[in-house]
Write an enzyme that holds these catalytic residues in place. Structure first.
Site, short mmCIF file in Angstrom:
data_model
loop_
_atom_site.label_atom_id
_atom_site.label_comp_id
_atom_site.label_asym_id
_atom_site.label_seq_id
_atom_site.Cartn_x
_atom_site.Cartn_y
_atom_site.Cartn_z
N GLU A 1 30.12 36.38 43.78
CA GLU A 1 30.13 37.33 42.66
C GLU A 1 30.14 36.54 41.35
O GLU A 1 29.10 36.34 40.76
CB GLU A 1 31.34 38.28 42.77
CG GLU A 1 31.12 39.52 41.93
CD GLU A 1 31.71 40.79 42.53
OE1 GLU A 1 32.05 40.81 43.71
OE2 GLU A 1 31.81 41.77 41.78
N ASP B 1 36.37 43.73 33.13
CA ASP B 1 37.41 42.73 33.29
C ASP B 1 37.70 42.04 31.95
O ASP B 1 38.85 41.86 31.56
CB ASP B 1 37.00 41.68 34.34
CG ASP B 1 36.61 42.32 35.67
OD1 ASP B 1 35.85 43.31 35.65
OD2 ASP B 1 37.08 41.85 36.72
N GLU C 1 43.35 40.09 42.74
CA GLU C 1 42.51 41.25 42.47
C GLU C 1 43.21 42.55 42.88
O GLU C 1 43.20 43.54 42.16
CB GLU C 1 41.19 41.12 43.24
CG GLU C 1 40.24 42.29 43.02
CD GLU C 1 38.86 42.02 43.58
OE1 GLU C 1 38.74 41.18 44.49
OE2 GLU C 1 37.89 42.65 43.13
N HIS D 1 41.66 36.69 39.91
CA HIS D 1 41.00 37.78 39.18
C HIS D 1 41.88 38.07 37.97
O HIS D 1 42.93 38.65 38.12
CB HIS D 1 40.99 39.00 40.10
CG HIS D 1 39.67 39.64 40.27
ND1 HIS D 1 38.69 39.10 41.05
CD2 HIS D 1 39.17 40.81 39.78
CE1 HIS D 1 37.63 39.91 41.04
NE2 HIS D 1 37.90 40.95 40.26
C1 BGC Z 1 34.52 43.01 40.46
C2 BGC Z 1 35.39 43.64 39.42
C3 BGC Z 1 34.50 44.54 38.65
C4 BGC Z 1 34.14 45.64 39.62
C5 BGC Z 1 33.46 46.82 39.07
C6 BGC Z 1 34.09 44.09 41.40
O1 BGC Z 1 33.35 43.65 42.44
O2 BGC Z 1 35.09 41.95 41.09
O3 BGC Z 1 36.32 42.91 38.86
O4 BGC Z 1 34.94 44.96 37.44
O5 BGC Z 1 33.46 45.14 40.74
O6 BGC Z 1 34.21 47.84 39.39
#
Ligand code: BGC
Length: 893
Positions: free
Chosen positions: A477, A484, A748, A769
């Protein structure tokens, strides 16, 4: 006699001797930057001096080129030490300018001159003489390219400008240029590409010189995005290539450019493969020793191809590069129950390992990266999803040291395969890499778990500020999720001077913005990604510029972002019906509390349109403030009228006559309170409902969008003790749960690891995260109580909120004016508040005390201290105004 005379002269000179000095000289917020192409750069500095109440009354700035003054501001009566614009003649490309500044304080004393310099980039496309070059690649290997040239006269200066499609490392005569990693950095590659400028005068030799460029895939050519979709999302606009030129000025005034062109030769080296998610494969046997040094035989190398890409996309980089900021030694070597050889670095970090090995030719070493061990103590990589995150290294014979060049990882543990016998801790070190922004903020308290949380916030930020603000930096990712960055931003501004980091990112945000005004979920947005306009994510485009201005005090960020901010607000307003915005798909209060087997309906689901309405209003209000700062009063008035209607519509739609919100969740109450959505007379009821909810659950239930504001909403509405209760909750869900579980970064999920140490395979479970670290903002601004009251901390307040059983708590921050600090001690019968106020600022100090008579400063009654202006009672506080200096307030109770 002579001595006596000298002494007398010295004594006579004393009263006029400067007590004020100037430090931290910056141009566009950077210390001695290289490569600026701003034609009117802005100067800033910090005043230092011991006298209390020290202010700047005037300044003088002078700019030099080649020792000659090209511009002087003359003495300007002004307190401005933050944004003094260059107003001299047009600046020239690739030129070093010196500058100096002196200031007068409010007693008329003048400082000594302080000086610094900056180097300009290329102001016009005509200044580029180089051509894009591309090696003819057969496979994935990282190309190396070289050229030799000779220098026959003596050099006055040599400046390198360079960039790549992919990543580059430039070298001259075998030495790497600069200390940056991952250059040219990540931007909206389909719209702009940064180049870097380096002063390489000292790297050139008289006679023959070798110029080398090594290229990697980086963000430009790696698969990006997650899981199954991964290889659909790539820039891959052009193949890997580079453009570079060294502009040499000789002492006789003549000039010459050494440029990339068809005369360059290309080959491949030891890097066989290198991508963002999968890591780097290196074969040391394939290294071409001395390839970037003079005299290397490149006769077997191929000629490169020239490409005629438009240079219009080239832009000078303006933020701090990614560098190695710290080196961490492993703390433990052990063999897991599954028989894996594992090293523990004691800290989840982002960077790369450097390994020393006495190898056999052809010996293969594989190093895997993990953030955690599973419940059995085995190496755990499931949460990396499809990211292989491995360094694969094939040795040559003998002692050698290796590390990756174009790949980096998120890890605390390394699994090492291919080295016989036990591992030696001394053979390994982790290089922690992140953007080179100054770390400016600290926090400490009497509670060791909260201090640990603060450390986790710091490491979460470090790991995710690698050129762009990312969600995480380990799995497939690692992208610039706007939500974020949005929720963490204010915490980040306390922890670091991230002005330039975000100035760069916001430019990409505006470039990637859709024609209708929607801001993309990801910035830079990866081609093919179709998400944009999501509440709480897109709002980054308004909140970040506004809070940036408030934190750092330079309104140019608002000028730059104004159109982008307006377009996002216009998009939302345009999509309202009767002033309610409810259309579109949204992430909502992402990752809010979900009860398991939720038969009783305890999960905290907040109605998404309610959230949308709150963020729309909040963003619009920040936009209105920005418009006012920029003197656009008519716009401000017009949007304010719409905002009022939106608030009314919110109450009609989502607030019941008895003061309930349609979603009875913490996030709903928190947003209504913090974004001022309800009439004043309803606030106490909403606050009481929030308090009731918190008491009932006994913990937080907020997700991404409620979490940053939760403790604020409580302490701002008379429930400070509940804010502390939530902060100090040690179970799931809460910040200290991960601390108690041994986390060294922010997780996260509230339960990324269960109490029995099992790790839920939710398909999305990062241990680094930063978003939930947004609670830092509450600790610094509300619990310690240090926050700006005008842009850039020109004025600020210290208004502590003691509680939670803390004996002491303190925070300090290097503001744009210098160090501001506050620390309180809560003891029986006495409350002590130590503050430090930087020069050229004033601060309002709030001491929790029923009366000024009970307050002393530095041991004497506050009413008798000339430097402290007593304002009087303010709720449970007594209030004072002070200028620069250190003060110790004591309230006897
Ligand atoms: C990310 C998040 C991001 C989200 C969107 C995730 O996969 O890691 O931090 O904001 O997707 O909702």
């Amino acid at each position: 006699m002579k001595r006596l005379f000298l002494l007398l002269a010295l004594v006579l000179a004393m009263p006029t001797m400067a007590q004020v000095s100037v430090t931290d000289l910056k141009v566009n917020h950077l210390s001695a930057p290289e490569g600026l192409t701003d034609r009117t750069p802005s100067f800033s500095w910090i005043l230092k001096g011991d006298t209390r109440g020290l202010m700047q009354s005037a300044y003088e700035v002078a700019v030099y080129k080649g020792g000659k003054c090209v511009w002087s501001s003359g003495k300007v009566k002004s307190e401005n030490s933050l944004t003094v614009p260059y107003e001299g003649p047009e600046l020239q490309s690739g030129t070093r300018y010196g500058w100096k500044v002196r200031v007068w304080d409010n007693k008329g004393k003048v400082s000594k001159w302080a000086s610094s310099s900056w180097l300009t980039g290329l102001f016009s496309l005509e200044d580029w003489h180089a051509k894009w070059i591309e090696p003819k690649l057969q496979d994935d290997r990282s190309p190396i390219m070289r050229k030799e040239f000779s220098v026959n006269k003596s050099i006055a200066s040599a400046v390198l400008h360079v960039t790549a499609h992919g990543l580059y490392e430039a070298s001259i005569n075998g030495k790497k240029v600069g200390d940056a990693h991952l250059t040219p950095g990540w931007t909206a590659y389909n719209k702009r590409l940064q180049y870097q400028t380096y002063d390489v005068t000292a790297m050139l030799a008289k006679g023959a010189n070798a110029f080398g460029l090594e290229l990697g895939y980086g963000w430009y050519h790696s698969r990006m995005c997650f899981r199954d979709r991964a290889d659909r999302y790539m820039y891959n606009i052009h193949q890997v290539g580079a453009i570079a030129q060294i502009d040499i000025t000789y002492t006789d005034g003549t000039k010459e450019s050494i440029t990339t062109d068809r005369s360059w030769k290309a080959s491949t080296g030891e890097i066989l493969h290198s991508t963002i998610y999968d890591g780097e494969t290196i074969d040391a046997r394939k290294a071409q020793q001395g390839w970037n040094c003079v005299g290397f035989d490149d006769s077997a190398w191929e000629q490169v191809a020239e490409a005629s890409y438009s240079l219009g996309e080239l832009t000078a980089s303006e933020s701090e590069p990614v560098v190695t900021r710290e080196r961490v030694k492993p703390v433990k070597y052990f063999i897991t129950p599954a028989g894996e050889k594992v090293l523990d670095f004691g800290q989840n970090l982002v960077g790369r390992e450097v390994v020393k090995v006495n190898g056999k030719e052809g010996q293969e070493i594989v190093i895997s990266h993990a953030e955690v061990l599973d419940e059995k103590g085995n190496f755990y990589t499931t949460n990396l999803r499809t990211a292989k995150a491995q360094t694969r290294y094939t040795c040559r014979e003998g002692e050698q040291t290796f590390s990756t060049k174009f790949s980096w990882y998120g890890f605390r543990y390394l699994k090492v395969e291919g080295i016989e016998g036990d591992l030696n801790l001394d053979d390994f070190v982790a290089e922690v890499i992140f953007s080179d922004y100054p770390e400016t903020g600290h926090f400490e308290s009497s509670n060791s778990l909260v201090n640990h949380l603060q450390s986790n916030i710091k490491w979460g930020m470090r790991g995710n500020f690698v050129d762009v603000p990312t969600d995480c930096n380990q799995r497939d990712e690692r992208m610039g999720w706007t939500g974020d960055a949005h929720v963490f931003f204010r915490t980040a501004t306390f922890m670091g001077d991230v002005q330039n980091f975000f100035i760069k990112w916001l430019k990409d945000l505006a470039l990637d913005q859709w024609p209708g005004g929607e801001i993309t979920d990801l910035v830079p947005c990866i081609p093919g990604w179709m998400g944009a306009g999501r509440t709480g994510w897109a709002d980054a485009g308004v909140t970040i510029p506004w809070q940036h201005y408030m934190a750092y005090g330079d309104k140019r960020v608002l000028e730059n972002q104004y159109e982008s901010m307006k377009r996002w607000i216009d998009f939302m307003f345009r999509n309202t019906q009767d002033f309610l915005w409810s259309s579109g798909w949204h992430y909502g209060d992402w990752l809010a509390y979900q009860a398991e087997n939720d038969f009783g309906g305890r999960s905290a689901v907040t109605y998404r349109p309610l959230i949308q309405q709150c963020f729309m209003v909040h963003s619009a209000e920040q936009f209105i403030e920005a418009a006012k700062v920029l003197g656009k009063t008519r716009v401000a008035e017009r949007y304010a009228a719409t905002v009022e209607k939106c608030k009314k519509a919110f109450c009609e739609a989502y607030l019941t006559p008895r003061g309930h919100l349609v979603s009875s969740t913490q996030t709903a109450y928190v947003l209504a309170l913090e974004f001022d959505m309800v009439p004043d007379e309803v606030r106490p009821t909403i606050a009481a409902r929030l308090a009731e909810n918190v008491r009932e659950y006994g913990h937080l239930t907020t997700g991404f969008l409620g979490t940053p504001y939760l403790c604020h909403a409580l302490s701002n509405n008379g429930y400070t003790e509940l804010a502390y209760r939530i902060l100090l909750h040690e179970g799931y869900p809460g910040w200290l749960y991960s601390v108690k579980m041994g986390g060294t970064t922010i997780w996260e999920l509230w339960d990324s690891m269960k109490p029995d140490r099992t790790i839920p395979d939710t398909g999305m479970n990062s241990f680094n995260h930063y978003s939930k670290g947004a609670v830092g903002d509450w600790l610094y601004r509300e619990a310690v109580g240090l926050k700006e009251t005008s842009a850039g901390y020109k004025t600020f307040m210290v208004r502590p909120n003691p509680g939670g059983g803390f004996k002491y708590m303190g925070a300090d921050k290097v503001t744009p004016y210098g160090r501001a600090a506050a620390k309180w001690y809560d003891e029986p019968g006495k409350f002590t508040l130590e503050v430090e106020v930087p020069a050229n600022t004033t601060a309002e100090i709030y001491v929790p005390s029923p009366s000024v008579d009970a307050v002393t400063v530095d041991g004497v009654a506050v009413t008798s201290v000339a430097d402290v202006k007593v304002v009087g009672k303010d709720g449970p506080y007594t209030k004072y105004v002070v200028g620069s200096g250190k003060y110790k307030f004591v309230a006897n109770r």
